[in-house]
Design an enzyme around this catalytic site. Structure first.
Site, PDB file in Angstrom:
ATOM      1  N   GLY C   8      27.340  40.182 -13.925  1.00 39.36           N
ATOM      2  CA  GLY C   8      27.572  40.176 -12.482  1.00 39.36           C
ATOM      3  C   GLY C   8      27.107  41.501 -11.909  1.00 39.36           C
ATOM      4  O   GLY C   8      27.797  42.509 -12.050  1.00 39.36           O
ATOM      5  N   LEU C   9      25.953  41.499 -11.256  1.00 40.15           N
ATOM      6  CA  LEU C   9      25.381  42.750 -10.744  1.00 40.15           C
ATOM      7  C   LEU C   9      25.232  42.670  -9.232  1.00 40.15           C
ATOM      8  O   LEU C   9      24.184  42.991  -8.664  1.00 40.15           O
ATOM      9  CB  LEU C   9      24.042  43.032 -11.436  1.00 40.15           C
ATOM     10  CG  LEU C   9      24.156  43.161 -12.969  1.00 40.15           C
ATOM     11  CD1 LEU C   9      22.776  43.122 -13.628  1.00 40.15           C
ATOM     12  CD2 LEU C   9      24.894  44.441 -13.352  1.00 40.15           C
ATOM     13  N   MET C  12      29.397  45.152  -6.327  1.00 38.15           N
ATOM     14  CA  MET C  12      30.256  45.963  -7.183  1.00 38.15           C
ATOM     15  C   MET C  12      29.578  46.248  -8.528  1.00 38.15           C
ATOM     16  O   MET C  12      29.463  47.392  -8.953  1.00 38.15           O
ATOM     17  CB  MET C  12      31.596  45.252  -7.392  1.00 38.15           C
ATOM     18  CG  MET C  12      32.471  45.175  -6.159  1.00 38.15           C
ATOM     19  SD  MET C  12      33.071  46.793  -5.554  1.00 38.15           S
ATOM     20  CE  MET C  12      34.356  47.153  -6.777  1.00 38.15           C
ATOM     21  N   GLY C  13      29.160  45.190  -9.226  1.00 32.96           N
ATOM     22  CA  GLY C  13      28.645  45.364 -10.585  1.00 32.96           C
ATOM     23  C   GLY C  13      27.403  46.242 -10.635  1.00 32.96           C
ATOM     24  O   GLY C  13      27.225  47.066 -11.544  1.00 32.96           O
ATOM     25  N   ASP C  31      22.630  39.151 -14.748  1.00 30.69           N
ATOM     26  CA  ASP C  31      22.887  38.525 -13.459  1.00 30.69           C
ATOM     27  C   ASP C  31      21.883  37.385 -13.313  1.00 30.69           C
ATOM     28  O   ASP C  31      20.784  37.438 -13.870  1.00 30.69           O
ATOM     29  CB  ASP C  31      22.693  39.540 -12.320  1.00 30.69           C
ATOM     30  CG  ASP C  31      23.311  39.055 -11.020  1.00 30.69           C
ATOM     31  OD1 ASP C  31      24.462  39.430 -10.720  1.00 30.69           O
ATOM     32  OD2 ASP C  31      22.639  38.279 -10.309  1.00 30.69           O
ATOM     33  N   GLY C 115      35.410  49.702  -3.423  1.00 30.58           N
ATOM     34  CA  GLY C 115      34.319  49.157  -2.622  1.00 30.58           C
ATOM     35  C   GLY C 115      33.003  49.848  -2.880  1.00 30.58           C
ATOM     36  O   GLY C 115      32.738  50.363  -3.976  1.00 30.58           O
ATOM     37  N   LYS C 167      46.540  44.963  -8.722  1.00 29.39           N
ATOM     38  CA  LYS C 167      45.449  44.952  -7.741  1.00 29.39           C
ATOM     39  C   LYS C 167      45.774  44.028  -6.569  1.00 29.39           C
ATOM     40  O   LYS C 167      45.467  44.322  -5.413  1.00 29.39           O
ATOM     41  CB  LYS C 167      44.139  44.505  -8.408  1.00 29.39           C
ATOM     42  CG  LYS C 167      42.928  44.424  -7.462  1.00 29.39           C
ATOM     43  CD  LYS C 167      42.647  45.745  -6.762  1.00 29.39           C
ATOM     44  CE  LYS C 167      41.260  45.833  -6.142  1.00 29.39           C
ATOM     45  NZ  LYS C 167      40.756  44.688  -5.461  1.00 29.39           N
ATOM     46  N   ASN C 171      46.028  45.146  -2.697  1.00 37.89           N
ATOM     47  CA  ASN C 171      45.313  44.545  -1.573  1.00 37.89           C
ATOM     48  C   ASN C 171      46.274  44.055  -0.496  1.00 37.89           C
ATOM     49  O   ASN C 171      45.956  44.126   0.694  1.00 37.89           O
ATOM     50  CB  ASN C 171      44.423  43.399  -2.054  1.00 37.89           C
ATOM     51  CG  ASN C 171      43.152  43.897  -2.713  1.00 37.89           C
ATOM     52  OD1 ASN C 171      43.162  44.952  -3.343  1.00 37.89           O
ATOM     53  ND2 ASN C 171      42.065  43.156  -2.584  1.00 37.89           N
ATOM     54  N   GLU C 174      47.038  47.003   1.409  1.00 38.37           N
ATOM     55  CA  GLU C 174      45.830  47.312   2.190  1.00 38.37           C
ATOM     56  C   GLU C 174      45.783  46.501   3.490  1.00 38.37           C
ATOM     57  O   GLU C 174      45.454  47.027   4.545  1.00 38.37           O
ATOM     58  CB  GLU C 174      44.626  46.996   1.299  1.00 38.37           C
ATOM     59  CG  GLU C 174      43.262  47.176   1.896  1.00 38.37           C
ATOM     60  CD  GLU C 174      42.206  46.587   0.925  1.00 38.37           C
ATOM     61  OE1 GLU C 174      42.177  46.975  -0.264  1.00 38.37           O
ATOM     62  OE2 GLU C 174      41.450  45.703   1.350  1.00 38.37           O
TER      63      GLU C 174
END
Lengths: 296, 296, 296, 296
Positions: C8-9, C12-13, C31, C115, C167, C171, C174
Site C-alpha cells: 500500500g503506497l 501514507m504508505g 502497490d 497524516g 487509534k 481519532n 480528534e
C-alpha cells in the site's frame, strides 16, 4: 524599560510581576495582602508612578474589577492608561472605557492565558482598544508574552471589548478540548483491551494529530496519579464558558460541543439530579421498572 | 375467536393474556413460573393448540428469545405462525424468520408499547412480516390494540424486522421526550420564581403544546412524591436507545437529542466519572485551580 | 538496519517508505499502481524478503485489508510477522491474528497518526500485540516515530487489537478537538466586536491553554484563505469516529462531545434534513407559523 | 359575565376574543388593523370599560409589549388590572408590575399555550401574580382554558414573573419534544426496512408511550405531505428556547436536549457553516483529505 502599576497579586498577578521585573521593567504592585504588596493603597500606587501612568488591573472579574476601575477613575489623570487583564465579561469593557474616557484616561482590555505556567513560558495575550493605547503598552505585552514572533502570542483583536471577547471564546474552546480528551480517557479506561492507558496518552505527545499543551498537562497529571483516583470528578466553571454559550445563543451559532462540555461540569457537581429523578419516575410509571429509592 | 399460545407471562405477557381472554380469545400460556403457567412445557403448549397454530413469544430479548424460537423451530409444523412480541433487536428477526421458514413456519415481529397500562388501555402495536401472516394474526392484534380506529394503534411497518425497527425508533424517541420533560422539571425546581412546580406541570395537561401521555404520568408521579425525592436519579437503559443510536450512526442521521438522553442515563449511573476527573486534573494542572480530593 | 515489505503506497504508505529508507532501512514496496510499486505482486514481495520476514500492510480498512491479510496467510511462513498499520476496526484484529497464528505468523496492529506531515515529523504510533513481536518490529517503529523520547511518540497499548483501539479513541478525540476550535471560529466570525479573526487565532499559538498542532494547522489554513470561503462546510467521516461512539455506547460511557462532533459532520453533508422538515411542519401545524416551501 | 379590554388581535388575540365572546363575556378589542379592531385607540378602549377594568395585552414580546404597558400606565386607574398574555421574557414582568403598581394598577403575567387550536380546544394557561389579582381574572381564565378540571389547564405558578417563566420552560420542553420526534422521523425515513413511515407514526397515536398532541399534529402534517418534501428544513425560533437555555446556564442546570434542539434550529437556517468550513480545512491540512471547493 517602562514603569507599571499592577493591582492584584494573586496567582496570576504575582507571577506577572516576577516576569515583568525579570524583563527589566519597574513594577509597583498593590494587593490587600500585606505580605505581597509594594504599596499601602491605590493612592500610594498612583503617587509612585510617573505620569503618564500605566496601571494593570488583575483582580477577579465582576464587582471587584468594576470597583477598582471606579476608584482609579478618581485617581488617574488625563493621559494615563488602565488595562483590565482579568477575566471580565466583554460587556463590562465599554462601561469601564467610557467611565475612564470621561477623565481622559485610556483603557485596554486584555485576555491573558497561560495559567501558572505563564511566569516561565510567557502568557498568550489578546488585546482590545485603540492602536495608540496598544502602542503605549507594547513593551509590557512584549515582556509578558512568550518568546518567538509577537503575532504568535499576542493579538490586537479589535476595539475595546475585543480582547475579553477573544479570551472568552478561547476559554469556551478550552472547555471543549478538555472534554474531548476526557471522554477519550474515560473510554480507554472503560475498555478492557487497552492495558496501559497512561502510556497510550504519553505516546500521543509527538507526531499525532491530537498533540497539544493540554495533552502534555494530562500526561503530567497521569504521571502523578495514573488513574486519577485521588481526585473527585467535580469540576467548577468560572464564567467564560457560560458567557461563550450565551454569545452563541445571541448570535444563533450552534455550539453543541462547548455546551456539552459546560453541562458536563454542571452535572459533575450535582449530588442528585432532579432531571434524572424525573426520568426514573416516568419509567417506573409506565413500565413498572424498578427504581432506586433514596438511601438505597 | 382465535386460539393463541403465549410464552412468557411476566409483567407484559401476563396482562396481555388477561386482555386477550377478556376479548373472548382462547389463550394457552406457558411460563417457567408454575404459579402463572397454563401448561408444563412448550411441548404441552404446542399439543394444546389446534393447527395451524399461532404462538406469541414474550420473553426478554437476546438469548432468551433466540432460544425459545430455536425450540419452537423443532416443535411447530408447516403452516404455523410464530410472533416475537418482545423487544428484540431488528437484526435478530431475519435470522429467526429464516430458521422458521426452513420448517414452513411463518414469522412476525411485533413491537408492543404501553407498559403496565396496556391491559386496560390497549397496546400500541408495530408489526413486520408478510401481508398473509399479518392477516392471520389480525384478530389478536385487534384484541390487544386500543379501541378506536385500527390504524391509530396498529401499523404494518414493513417486512420482517420492520416491526422491531419501528419499536426501536419509538423507544429512542421516548428517551428524548422523557429527557425533555426532565430538563424542564429540573429547571422549574431550580428556579426561585416558580412557587409550585407540581401544579404547573399538572396544569399542562390540557390545551398546551406539551400535553402527552408521558406528561400525565409525570403528574401521577408528582402526586405521589411532589419533589421526587424518594427516588434516586439513577436510570437504567434496556437496549433500544443504544440500538437507535447505532442505527443513527449507520445511516449518518444526526441524533443529538436521542444521544443526549442516552448519555444522561449513562452518567446517572456513575458514582465517579473518569472523564470529569480528567477535566478536574487538567484545570488543576494549568491553573492551579482547587480540586476535590477523593473522600473530601 | 532491517528489511521490510510494505503493501500500500498511497498517501501514507508512500511517505512511510521514504522515511524508512531515509533511516537506512531496506523497504520492498508493493502497490497496484505500477508507477510506485517495487514488485509485481505479493508473491514477488515475499520472495524478495529474507525470512523471518516483516510485512507492513497499509491499505484501506475493511475488505481491502482483510483480503490482503488472507492472501498473506497463504504466502508467509512460520516466524514471519505481519503488521496492520491501516485504520482497521479493532474487532478485525483478533480475526486477523488468529488466521495468521494458524500458520505460525505473528501479528501486530498499529495505529498511525500524523497524516501527510508524518514523513518529516514522524508518525505517532500505538501498537497492539505480544512483547516479542513488538520487539521484532521496534527498529521500524523507531524509524517511523518522531525524534525524541520513544515513549512520547510510541506506545505498546496492550494485546492484539489495543493499537487500533487506541487509534480509534485518538481519532474520536480528534473529532471533538476539531469541532471545539470550529465552534470558536464560527463565534468569532459571527461577533461584530472581533475585528481580525485570523490574527486572534494566530496569536493563540504560544502561551495559551488552547495551543496545539491542530491550532497551527488552522493558522495555516487561514493564512491561505482568511475566511475559509473557498471551502464548502461539507465534512466526510472515515469510520473511527463512528466506532468510537459505538464503543462508548457498548461501555456505557457518556460521549456528548464526540457524538456532537460526529453529528455535525453528518449534518454538514445533508442538503435537506428530514428532521428539520418535521420540526417546521409541527410549528406550522400548531402555531400557523410560516414555513419555507421547497424551492422558495 | 365580565368585561375585558383586549389589545392585539393577531392570530392569538383574534381567536381569544372569539372564545371569550362565545363564553358570554364582553370583549372590547383594540388592534392597529382597522379591519379587526373594536375601538380606535387605547384611550377609547379604556373609556369603553367600566372601572375596575381588566385589560389583556396580547402583542409581540419585547419592545411592543413594553410600550403598550407604558401607555396603559398613563391611562388606567387605581384598582384596574393589566394582564400580559404575550410571550414576554419573565424578566420584563417585574419592571411592568412596578411601573403599574406606582399607579395602583395590578399586574398578572400569563403564559398562553395552544396555538391556533386554542379557539376550539381552549388554551393552557400559566399565571403569575397575587392571589387577589388572579381571583379577579378567574372568569376570563375559565373561559379561555380547556374544559375539564381547572387545575389541568390552568396553574397559578407563583408571583409576578412565574407565569412567563413557566411558559418559557414549557416552550423549552416543546423544542426538545419536537426534535425527538423529528430525529425518529428522519431515522425511519433513512432506514430501508420500514416501508411506510407515515403509517407507523399514525399507528403511534393510541396505546404507545410516545402518544401526544404533537404526535397527532405530525400525523396531520404527514396526511397532507407524506414525505414532508413540500417544506424546507428551515426552522425559526422565537426567543423562549434561547431564554430557557440562558436560565439553565444561570441555574447551572444541564440542558443537553433543549440546547441540542435549539442548535438544530440555528443550523437549519445556515446556508454555510463557518464551523464546518473550519473542520473541512483542518482535515485537508493534516490529511490531505479532499475538500469541496465553494461552488462545486
Amino acid at each position: 524599560m517602562v514603569q507599571l502599576g499592577l493591582v492584584g497579586l494573586g496567582k496570576m498577578g504575582f507571577n506577572m510581576r516576577e516576569r515583568l521585573r525579570a524583563a527589566g521593567h519597574e513594577v509597583v504592585g498593590y494587593d490587600r495582602n500585606p505580605e505581597v504588596t509594594d504599596t499601602g493603597s491605590l493612592e500610594e500606587l498612583v503617587s509612585a508612578l510617573d505620569a503618564p501612568r500605566i496601571v494593570w488591573v488583575m483582580v477577579p472579574s465582576g464587582e471587584p474589577t468594576r470597583q477598582i476601575v471606579a476608584e482609579f477613575s478618581n485617581l488617574l489623570s488625563e493621559g494615563d492608561l488602565l488595562i483590565d487583564g482579568g477575566n471580565s465579561r466583554f460587556t463590562d469593557d465599554k462601561i469601564n472605557a467610557e467611565l475612564l474616557a470621561s477623565k481622559g484616561v485610556g483603557y485596554l482590555d486584555v485576555g491573558v492565558s497561560g495559567g501558572v505556567w505563564g511566569k516561565d513560558n510567557g502568557y498568550g495575550l489578546m488585546a482590545g482598544g485603540s492602536d495608540a493605547d496598544i502602542a503605549k503598552a507594547m513593551p509590557i505585552f512584549d515582556a509578558l508574552r512568550p518568546e518567538g514572533p509577537r503575532e504568535e502570542g499576542f493579538s490586537h483583536a479589535g476595539p475595546v471589548g475585543a480582547g475579553h471577547y477573544a479570551k472568552m471564546v478561547h476559554n469556551g474552546i478550552e472547555y471543549g478540548l478538555m472534554q474531548a480528551y476526557a471522554e477519550g480517557f474515560e473510554l480507554l479506561e472503560a475498555s478492557d483491551i487497552v492495558a496501559n492507558v497512561p502510556e497510550v496518552i504519553k505516546g500521543w505527545q509527538r507526531g499525532t494529530v491530537v498533540r497539544s499543551w493540554l495533552l502534555e498537562l494530562l500526561v503530567h497529571a497521569l504521571d502523578e496519579d495514573p488513574e486519577l483516583d485521588d481526585l473527585e470528578g467535580y469540576v467548577e466553571d468560572s464564567g467564560e464558558g457560560r458567557w461563550t454559550l450565551e454569545e452563541a445563543i445571541n448570535n444563533a451559532v450552534p455550539a453543541p460541543v462547548i455546551s456539552a462540555a459546560l453541562f458536563a461540569r454542571f452535572a459533575s457537581r450535582q449530588q442528585q439530579s432532579s432531571a434524572m429523578r424525573a426520568v426514573a419516575a416516568l419509567r417506573h410509571q409506565f413500565g413498572g421498572h424498578a427504581v432506586k429509592k433514596a438511601g438505597e
